[in-house]
Structures are given as C-alpha cells and as structure tokens.
Design a protein around this motif. Structure first.
Motif, PDB file in Angstrom:
ATOM      1  N   ASP A  49      29.675  55.750 -12.668  1.00  0.00           N
ATOM      2  CA  ASP A  49      29.963  54.786 -13.916  1.00  0.00           C
ATOM      3  C   ASP A  49      30.856  55.220 -13.948  1.00  0.00           C
ATOM      4  OD1 ASP A  49      28.310  52.733 -13.542  1.00  0.00           O
ATOM      5  OD2 ASP A  49      26.878  52.159 -14.760  1.00  0.00           O
TER       6      ASP A  49
ATOM      7  N   SER B 142      35.046  54.894 -14.061  1.00  0.00           N
ATOM      8  CA  SER B 142      36.221  54.711 -15.033  1.00  0.00           C
ATOM      9  C   SER B 142      37.011  55.925 -15.312  1.00  0.00           C
ATOM     10  CB  SER B 142      35.020  54.928 -15.961  1.00  0.00           C
ATOM     11  OG  SER B 142      34.166  53.712 -16.188  1.00  0.00           O
TER      12      SER B 142
ATOM     13  N   LYS C  46      38.266  52.049 -19.217  1.00  0.00           N
ATOM     14  CA  LYS C  46      37.218  51.589 -21.257  1.00  0.00           C
ATOM     15  C   LYS C  46      38.275  52.360 -21.989  1.00  0.00           C
ATOM     16  CE  LYS C  46      32.767  51.418 -18.417  1.00  0.00           C
ATOM     17  NZ  LYS C  46      31.321  51.913 -18.225  1.00  0.00           N
TER      18      LYS C  46
ATOM     19  N   SER D 165      27.090  40.336 -13.841  1.00  0.00           N
ATOM     20  CA  SER D 165      28.308  41.150 -15.159  1.00  0.00           C
ATOM     21  C   SER D 165      27.948  40.660 -16.834  1.00  0.00           C
ATOM     22  CB  SER D 165      29.288  40.802 -14.889  1.00  0.00           C
ATOM     23  OG  SER D 165      30.484  39.879 -14.852  1.00  0.00           O
TER      24      SER D 165
ATOM     25  N   LYS E  13      24.581  41.054 -17.407  1.00  0.00           N
ATOM     26  CA  LYS E  13      24.263  42.622 -17.223  1.00  0.00           C
ATOM     27  C   LYS E  13      24.628  43.198 -19.136  1.00  0.00           C
ATOM     28  CE  LYS E  13      21.093  43.871 -14.672  1.00  0.00           C
ATOM     29  NZ  LYS E  13      20.461  44.456 -14.458  1.00  0.00           N
ATOM     30  N   ARG E  14      25.609  42.403 -19.450  1.00  0.00           N
ATOM     31  CA  ARG E  14      26.807  42.565 -20.627  1.00  0.00           C
ATOM     32  C   ARG E  14      27.600  44.082 -20.312  1.00  0.00           C
ATOM     33  NH1 ARG E  14      24.087  38.619 -21.456  1.00  0.00           N
ATOM     34  NH2 ARG E  14      23.169  38.141 -23.559  1.00  0.00           N
ATOM     35  N   GLU E  15      27.817  43.396 -18.724  1.00  0.00           N
ATOM     36  CA  GLU E  15      29.153  44.879 -18.835  1.00  0.00           C
ATOM     37  C   GLU E  15      30.378  44.361 -19.365  1.00  0.00           C
ATOM     38  OE1 GLU E  15      29.072  47.661 -16.273  1.00  0.00           O
ATOM     39  OE2 GLU E  15      27.605  46.838 -15.232  1.00  0.00           O
TER      40      GLU E  15
ATOM     41  N   ALA F 213      29.838  45.029  -9.271  1.00  0.00           N
ATOM     42  CA  ALA F 213      28.785  44.300  -9.869  1.00  0.00           C
ATOM     43  C   ALA F 213      27.673  44.115  -8.966  1.00  0.00           C
ATOM     44  CB  ALA F 213      28.839  42.780  -9.897  1.00  0.00           C
TER      45      ALA F 213
END
Length: 394
Positions: free
Chosen positions: A125, A129, A187, A337, A340-342, A379
């Motif tokens: 991850d 990013s 992000k 997504s 998974k609260r992404e 995802a």
C-alpha cells in the motif's frame, strides 16, 4: 545489525516483483503520456513504450508472491485470444467491419492492460501510494506544459473548445481525470486539491462536461466518505441538510446555472439534441450487441465504437462473456472498497464507473481509464490468494 520491519522485509523478499511492477506502471502512465505529448500518439516510440510496459507486467506476474496469479492471467488471456480467433473466422465474410491485424492489435492491447492490472494487485500500500504520487506530479508537469504550448489561458474559457498541444478536447478531459484519480490514490491532500483546480479549469476550457461532473462527484465523495469513515455522521448529516435547504431557496437560479454550465439547452449539444446524438449512439450499439450477443461484432465496427457508454461498447464489441467480466470487475471493486472503508479506492472505483457510463471508452492506454483500472485492481487483493508465500513474513 539493524532489524528490518515488515514493510522492508516485503520489499526485499519480493524485490523482483516490485521492480517489474514499478517499471510497468511508470511506462504505462508517465511513459506513454510523455511520448504522446512530446512525439505524438501511436508513433513508433509509443508502441515501444507500450511493449516494455506489457513485458514488465508479465515478469511482475511471474514474480508475484501469489502463486495463482499467473494462472488467472493465463486463463483470461486465453479467453481473449479465443474470442479474437472466433471473430476472425465468423466475420471473414465481411458481415461487419473486421480486419484481422487491426483486431489482433486491439486484443493484444487488452491483454497488456490486463497484465498491468494483475501486476499491481499485491503491491504494498505504501509503495503504491508513492507510485501514484510521482505519477500525479509528473502528469501535472506534462499537463501544464501541454496547456502552455497550446496557449491556454483563463481568457479562453467560454470560447471555442480548447484542443491545443496536439490533442483533441476529449483527450484533455481524460488527462485531467487521470491526474485527479492519481492524486487521490497518492493519499496526498495537497495534490488532490491541485488536481481538482487543474481538472476543473481543463473541463471549462475544453467544455468536456463529463470531466467536470466526475471530478466534482469524486471530490464530494472524497469529503463525505472520509467523514463517514471517521464516524462524523451527525456533522455530515447537518452539512447535507444545510446544502439541500439552501438549494431549495435558490432552486431556479441553481437550475439555470447548471443548465448553462453543462450546456443542457444548447441546440447542438443539449438535451434536445440527445447530447450531440450520443443517446442514439448508445441505443444503436446496444442493438449491435443483440445482433451478435455471444462474440460481439468486433472492435472495428463503427457503430459499436461510437457508443458513449463503456459498458455497452464492451458488450457490443466483445460479446457477453467479456462484457459481464468487465462489469463485474468494476462493480466488485466498488463494493469491496466500500466494505473495507478504503476512501481513495472507493472514490477511484466510483469515478471509474461514472466515466464508463458517460464516455466511449472501455480498455485503452489513455491515462484515464488506465489509472482508474489500476486503482480498481487494488480492491481485488482481498479476494486473490490470501495465503501468499510466507517468505516476506519470515
């Protein structure tokens, strides 16, 4: 001796996988965008960069920590090749517009894009990013360069549609969308704000309405879903209630403003014209699908190619099997997504869905939908082989 943390162990153990994945992603995004900007699209360097991207993605899949990834990719690639073979036989008589070599290039491009999507599934991850951060910065530089070389300015807004820098207005709109989603996936909130401003400016400049609409929806989703994740439900409720209440008092002024902004009353591009005949194009392409639902009518059919709906276009060109697989891929990414609260992935996948509902694209190397597809692929890491090689955690 300095003890490596989990992230460092993962990078070290799978350095081959990460190396090839990084090369594949950079060449497919910044590489192809730079060549298109500086040399021209569909040039020899363009095809060389695309080939490097595909080869690197294939090596990444082979070196992946997921042992089953290569078999999944091989299965999908085999189905695509089989479809090309069946279409080549079925349409050799000239029922639809079909040329063997051009159709093969189309399906090879889809296989390369498929490889790119598979290659990023298991990237860490933090690293993903960071990749998106560098890509968004690079796209900002290329976009500003292209706008300046095309002599774009705020004075140009409201005049003829901007198509400078050697690109059509639609390509500029897709570039702005790709930049926005790359910034979201990075992000980095500063990049998100900068890409928002730049994207809306390009939308007004080129009068590509879908671009501005998708960016606005994506940004509002970014804010609201972020508050939802942080359980600021009451604050979010009162904000939305306030907006609805204020809108109710100024409904006529707001309606007129939106109508002018999105050219809804325009004689040639508004509602009465079917948005420049786009609703009719979608309808015609859907009937094309019904003519050959199992294998589609091929990628070169003019009617199917002009459909301003990526899903209808996919069904019409490639038939029901790839059409359903494509639709399931997008919808699954949105649901996963969200569950998974992404935040960033959800915004990316939702924006990609709206993009395909409004644009004549399915799978290609344009920066949008490419960035969106890469994000949506992330995802799937929750469903792909969860029992990866234990080497990284040793």
């Amino acid at each position: 001796m300095i003890k490596k943390n989990k992230y460092q162990k993962s990078i070290y153990s799978y350095r081959g996988y990460y190396f090839y994945s990084i090369i594949a992603v950079f060449t497919a995004t910044l590489g192809i965008s730079s060549v298109s900007q500086l040399v021209g699209p569909l040039s020899i360097p363009y095809y060389i960069i695309a080939s490097i991207s595909g080869i690197s993605a294939a090596f990444a899949i082979y070196a992946s920590p997921d042992n089953k990834l290569i078999y999944r990719f091989a299965l999908m690639a085999s189905i695509i090749i089989l479809l090309w073979f069946v279409q080549s036989i079925a349409y050799s008589s000239g029922i639809y517009e079909y040329e063997l070599t051009d159709a093969l290039l189309f399906y090879v491009a889809i296989i390369i894009l498929l490889a790119l999507c598979f290659s990023v599934v298991h990237i860490d991850d933090v690293l993903f990013s960071l990749l998106m951060k560098y890509i968004s910065v690079g796209l900002i530089i290329l976009t500003i360069y292209g706008l300046s070389s095309g002599q774009a300015s705020t004075d140009s807004i409201g005049d003829d549609r901007f198509s400078g820098g050697g690109f059509r207005d639609a390509i500029w709109g897709e570039t702005a969308l790709g930049l926005f989603l790359a910034a979201v996936l990075s992000k980095n909130r500063y990049l998100v704000l900068l890409s928002l401003i730049l994207g809306l400016f390009i939308s007004l400049l080129t009068q590509v309405r879908a671009t501005g609409l998708i960016i606005l929806i994506g940004f509002l989703t970014y804010i609201c879903f972020n508050m939802f994740i942080k359980r600021q439900i009451i604050v979010l409720f009162f904000i939305l209630l306030s907006l609805v209440t204020i809108s109710a008092f100024f409904i006529e002024a707001i309606s007129q403003y939106l109508s002018d902004l999105f050219l809804l009353d325009n004689m040639h591009r508004g509602v009465d014209s079917g948005f420049s005949g786009r609703t009719e194009n979608v309808s015609d392409a859907f009937y094309r699908f019904l003519e050959s639902p199992f294998i589609g009518v091929g990628p070169l059919d003019t009617v199917a190619s002009w459909a301003h709906n990526g899903f209808v276009k996919m069904f019409a060109q490639c038939g029901i099997i790839l059409g359903l697989a494509f639709t399931y891929f997008i919808l699954f990414s949105i649901v996963k997504s969200f569950k998974k609260r992404e935040l960033e992935l959800f915004v990316c996948c939702l924006s990609l869905l709206i993009f395909y509902l409004l644009q004549p694209r399915n799978l290609n190397f344009q920066i949008m939908p490419l960035v969106g597809l890469l994000g949506a692929s992330r995802a799937w890491r929750y469903s792909f082989n969860s029992k990866l090689k234990s080497k990284a955690n040793a």
